[in-house]
Design an enzyme around this catalytic site. Structure first.
Site, short mmCIF file in Angstrom:
data_model
loop_
_atom_site.label_atom_id
_atom_site.label_comp_id
_atom_site.label_asym_id
_atom_site.label_seq_id
_atom_site.Cartn_x
_atom_site.Cartn_y
_atom_site.Cartn_z
NE ARG A 1 0.23 2.48 3.86
CZ ARG A 1 -0.89 1.77 4.05
NH1 ARG A 1 -1.27 0.86 3.19
NH2 ARG A 1 -1.62 2.00 5.11
CE LYS B 1 -5.75 4.26 2.48
NZ LYS B 1 -5.56 4.75 3.86
NE ARG C 1 -9.35 1.04 11.63
CZ ARG C 1 -8.70 1.39 10.50
NH1 ARG C 1 -9.37 1.89 9.47
NH2 ARG C 1 -7.41 1.27 10.42
NE ARG D 1 -1.86 2.27 10.65
CZ ARG D 1 -3.15 2.06 10.89
NH1 ARG D 1 -3.62 2.03 12.12
NH2 ARG D 1 -3.97 1.89 9.88
NE ARG E 1 -5.75 -2.69 11.49
CZ ARG E 1 -5.81 -2.02 10.34
NH1 ARG E 1 -6.90 -2.10 9.59
NH2 ARG E 1 -4.82 -1.28 9.94
P1 AMP Z 1 -3.85 -0.62 6.08
O1 AMP Z 1 -4.81 -1.71 6.41
O2 AMP Z 1 -3.90 -0.20 4.65
O3 AMP Z 1 -3.93 0.56 7.03
O4 AMP Z 1 -2.38 -1.24 6.27
C1 AMP Z 1 -1.95 -1.72 7.54
C2 AMP Z 1 -0.44 -1.86 7.57
O5 AMP Z 1 0.01 -2.77 6.55
C3 AMP Z 1 0.35 -0.59 7.30
O6 AMP Z 1 0.47 0.22 8.46
C4 AMP Z 1 1.70 -1.18 6.86
O7 AMP Z 1 2.43 -1.67 7.96
C5 AMP Z 1 1.26 -2.38 6.04
N1 AMP Z 1 1.07 -2.01 4.61
C6 AMP Z 1 -0.08 -2.08 3.89
N2 AMP Z 1 0.12 -1.65 2.63
C7 AMP Z 1 1.42 -1.31 2.54
C8 AMP Z 1 2.24 -0.77 1.51
N3 AMP Z 1 1.74 -0.50 0.30
N4 AMP Z 1 3.54 -0.54 1.79
C9 AMP Z 1 4.08 -0.81 3.00
N5 AMP Z 1 3.36 -1.30 4.02
C10 AMP Z 1 2.04 -1.55 3.80
#
Ligand code: AMP
Length: 221
Positions: A93, A18, A132, A176, A165
């Protein structure tokens, strides 16, 4: 390129690509990509109150509480750079977040909102996430097999040592993916009924996926 407003939501499990597609689309249209993951990681790096609240959830691969995310997006969408449109990467989400978004901007059905669900098989997601690597200073991402930095383990842009990460480690990845299935996948049905919705096969080259993404955004409503 036309001057109509474009608002795009990317749905998809972690590792679906994404972020890569959202960044390309944002630069193609000259509109911002809003990545809630990046916003939260930056808040953690800067030690802000938001960062301190979000960190324990993120480290374990859980979702940060809805009200924090809705607040972040409400504030971000008020910035004038969002006037011509925006690409949401990682938000909403949950159904609660989607409802919060809808109450901010109105329903998607009669508007320009396009929702893209990027789909990739489970085994491929695991491969992508475990390989990653990430630059903690500019947030660029690499992969140990297919997107290596020019100098081993160093960011191409700023030379910062790359790291894995915390939430790309095995236990957090499993959580996740489970959270995605439980909390985020129901948004597919939610948006099928409320916006222009397209499923995208994300298990192909970045370029091929991008062609589909662009076609989906520009295609007939
Ligand atoms: P991402 O970089 O999009 O994979 O997001 C990394 C982490 O940030 C996720 O695993 C959540 O812990 C948190 N996070 C990001 N966006 C959201 C969201 N819309 N709702 C809840 N947690 C979020």
């Amino acid at each position: 390129m036309s001057d109509e407003t474009r608002r795009v939501i990317f749905l998809g499990p972690p590792g679906a690509g994404k972020g890569t597609q959202a960044a390309r689309l944002a630069s193609h249209y000259g509109i911002p990509r809003i990545s809630t993951g990046d916003i939260l990681r930056e808040a953690i790096a800067r030690g802000t109150a938001l960062g301190r609240q979000a960190e324990p959830w993120m480290e374990q691969g859980g979702l940060v509480p809805d009200e924090l995310l809705i607040g972040i997006i409400r504030e971000r969408l008020l910035q004038p750079d969002c006037d011509p449109g925006y690409i949401l990467d990682g938000f909403p989400r949950t159904i609660v977040q989607a409802e919060g978004f809808e109450s901010m901007v109105g329903s998607g059905r009669a508007s320009d909102l396009v929702v893209l669900s990027v789909q990739v098989p489970h085994d491929e997601l695991l491969k992508r996430l475990s390989g990653r690597r990430w630059c903690p200073s500019c947030q660029a991402t690499y992969h140990i097999d297919n997107s290596r930095p020019r100098v081993d383990a160093q960011c191409d842009r700023d030379g910062t040592p790359l790291i894995q990460r915390e939430d790309d480690k095995e236990a957090a990845v499993a959580r996740r993916l489970t959270e995605y299935e439980k909390q985020t996948a129901p948004l597919i049905d939610y948006y099928r009924q409320r916006a222009r919705f397209r499923a995208i096969d994300g298990d192909r080259s970045v370029e091929t996926v991008f062609q589909d993404v662009q076609q989906a955004v520009e295609g007939e409503a």
